[in-house]
Motif scaffolding. Structure first.
Motif, PDB file in Angstrom:
ATOM      1  N   LEU A   1       0.862  -1.181   0.000  1.00  9.95           N
ATOM      2  CA  LEU A   1       0.000   0.000   0.000  1.00  9.95           C
ATOM      3  C   LEU A   1       0.899   1.232   0.000  1.00  9.95           C
ATOM      4  O   LEU A   1       1.804   1.352   0.820  1.00  9.95           O
ATOM      5  CB  LEU A   1      -0.894   0.015   1.247  1.00  9.95           C
ATOM      6  N   ARG A   2       0.645   2.105  -0.951  1.00  3.94           N
ATOM      7  CA  ARG A   2       1.478   3.287  -1.087  1.00  3.94           C
ATOM      8  C   ARG A   2       0.641   4.560  -0.955  1.00  3.94           C
ATOM      9  O   ARG A   2      -0.551   4.546  -1.230  1.00  3.94           O
ATOM     10  CB  ARG A   2       2.231   3.231  -2.416  1.00  3.94           C
ATOM     11  N   LEU A   3       1.306   5.629  -0.565  1.00  4.59           N
ATOM     12  CA  LEU A   3       0.649   6.907  -0.343  1.00  4.59           C
ATOM     13  C   LEU A   3       1.517   8.006  -0.917  1.00  4.59           C
ATOM     14  O   LEU A   3       2.723   8.041  -0.688  1.00  4.59           O
ATOM     15  CB  LEU A   3       0.464   7.140   1.164  1.00  4.59           C
ATOM     16  N   ALA A   4       0.902   8.880  -1.694  1.00  2.00           N
ATOM     17  CA  ALA A   4       1.581  10.075  -2.199  1.00  2.00           C
ATOM     18  C   ALA A   4       0.674  11.263  -1.916  1.00  2.00           C
ATOM     19  O   ALA A   4      -0.513  11.234  -2.240  1.00  2.00           O
ATOM     20  CB  ALA A   4       1.843   9.956  -3.701  1.00  2.00           C
ATOM     21  N   VAL A   5       1.224  12.297  -1.270  1.00  2.00           N
ATOM     22  CA  VAL A   5       0.439  13.464  -0.883  1.00  2.00           C
ATOM     23  C   VAL A   5       1.234  14.733  -1.170  1.00  2.00           C
ATOM     24  O   VAL A   5       2.440  14.781  -0.949  1.00  2.00           O
ATOM     25  CB  VAL A   5       0.099  13.426   0.624  1.00  2.00           C
ATOM     26  N   THR A   6       0.535  15.740  -1.658  1.00  4.13           N
ATOM     27  CA  THR A   6       1.103  17.072  -1.769  1.00  4.13           C
ATOM     28  C   THR A   6       0.178  18.027  -1.030  1.00  4.13           C
ATOM     29  O   THR A   6      -1.046  17.848  -1.028  1.00  4.13           O
ATOM     30  CB  THR A   6       1.248  17.534  -3.233  1.00  4.13           C
ATOM     31  N   ASN A   7       0.760  18.999  -0.379  1.00  4.07           N
ATOM     32  CA  ASN A   7      -0.006  20.011   0.344  1.00  4.07           C
ATOM     33  C   ASN A   7       0.259  21.363  -0.283  1.00  4.07           C
ATOM     34  O   ASN A   7       1.393  21.680  -0.619  1.00  4.07           O
ATOM     35  CB  ASN A   7       0.414  20.066   1.813  1.00  4.07           C
ATOM     36  N   ASP A   8      -0.796  22.141  -0.457  1.00  2.59           N
ATOM     37  CA  ASP A   8      -0.614  23.536  -0.824  1.00  2.59           C
ATOM     38  C   ASP A   8      -1.408  24.376   0.172  1.00  2.59           C
ATOM     39  O   ASP A   8      -1.931  23.846   1.146  1.00  2.59           O
ATOM     40  CB  ASP A   8      -0.994  23.801  -2.282  1.00  2.59           C
TER      41      ASP A   8
ATOM     42  N   ARG B   1      -3.043  10.304  -3.200  1.00  3.22           N
ATOM     43  CA  ARG B   1      -3.565   9.034  -3.665  1.00  3.22           C
ATOM     44  C   ARG B   1      -3.052   7.930  -2.757  1.00  3.22           C
ATOM     45  O   ARG B   1      -1.907   7.914  -2.350  1.00  3.22           O
ATOM     46  CB  ARG B   1      -3.088   8.819  -5.084  1.00  3.22           C
ATOM     47  N   LEU B   2      -3.934   6.995  -2.462  1.00  2.36           N
ATOM     48  CA  LEU B   2      -3.596   5.729  -1.824  1.00  2.36           C
ATOM     49  C   LEU B   2      -3.770   4.664  -2.889  1.00  2.36           C
ATOM     50  O   LEU B   2      -4.782   4.658  -3.590  1.00  2.36           O
ATOM     51  CB  LEU B   2      -4.581   5.408  -0.686  1.00  2.36           C
ATOM     52  N   TRP B   3      -2.798   3.752  -3.016  1.00  3.29           N
ATOM     53  CA  TRP B   3      -2.964   2.716  -4.028  1.00  3.29           C
ATOM     54  C   TRP B   3      -2.196   1.453  -3.699  1.00  3.29           C
ATOM     55  O   TRP B   3      -1.227   1.461  -2.952  1.00  3.29           O
ATOM     56  CB  TRP B   3      -2.581   3.239  -5.410  1.00  3.29           C
ATOM     57  N   THR B   4      -2.704   0.378  -4.254  1.00  2.00           N
ATOM     58  CA  THR B   4      -2.049  -0.930  -4.250  1.00  2.00           C
ATOM     59  C   THR B   4      -1.960  -1.359  -5.707  1.00  2.00           C
ATOM     60  O   THR B   4      -2.364  -0.618  -6.606  1.00  2.00           O
ATOM     61  CB  THR B   4      -2.856  -1.972  -3.458  1.00  2.00           C
TER      62      THR B   4
END
Length: 112
Positions: free
Chosen positions: A49-56, A63-66
């Motif tokens: 399970l992976r997570l990529a996040v950007t904040n502005d 996104r969360l994805w497998t």
């Protein structure tokens, strides 16, 4: 909330262990009334399970994805959280590195 409101409201993210019978029953009921149900187990993080996040300044995007499913964070309407498994760290980490990584995974990202 009416059934119509729920079906147009976005994704229901289920965070629970595979094989959890209560989770299975809840998932079946949610699929009857919700337009989209995505089930994940935090125990798969960070290996499967992976997570990529950007904040502005205005919001978080991510996104969360497998390998099997993905969900955009801003599409999540509700979260059902019940008995996920423990984080599994990649093989080869020292005990200290594994403990540190598990703590960081548990504390997670900060979303605005």
């Amino acid at each position: 909330m009416t059934d119509d409101a729920l079906t147009s409201a976005g994704v229901v993210l289920m965070v629970t262990a595979p094989g959890d019978e209560t989770g299975d029953a809840v998932e079946a009921e949610l699929k009857k009334i919700a337009s989209s149900v995505v089930r994940m187990d935090v125990g798969d993080f960070p290996v499967r399970l992976r997570l990529a996040v950007t904040n502005d300044s205005s919001r978080s995007r991510g996104r969360l994805w497998t390998d099997d499913v993905a969900v955009e964070i801003d599409q999540i309407r509700s979260v059902y959280y019940r008995r996920p498994t423990h984080f599994n760290m990649p093989p080869g980490l020292s005990d200290g590195d594994s403990a540190f990584a598990k703590t960081e995974a548990r504390l997670g990202p900060v979303f605005k």
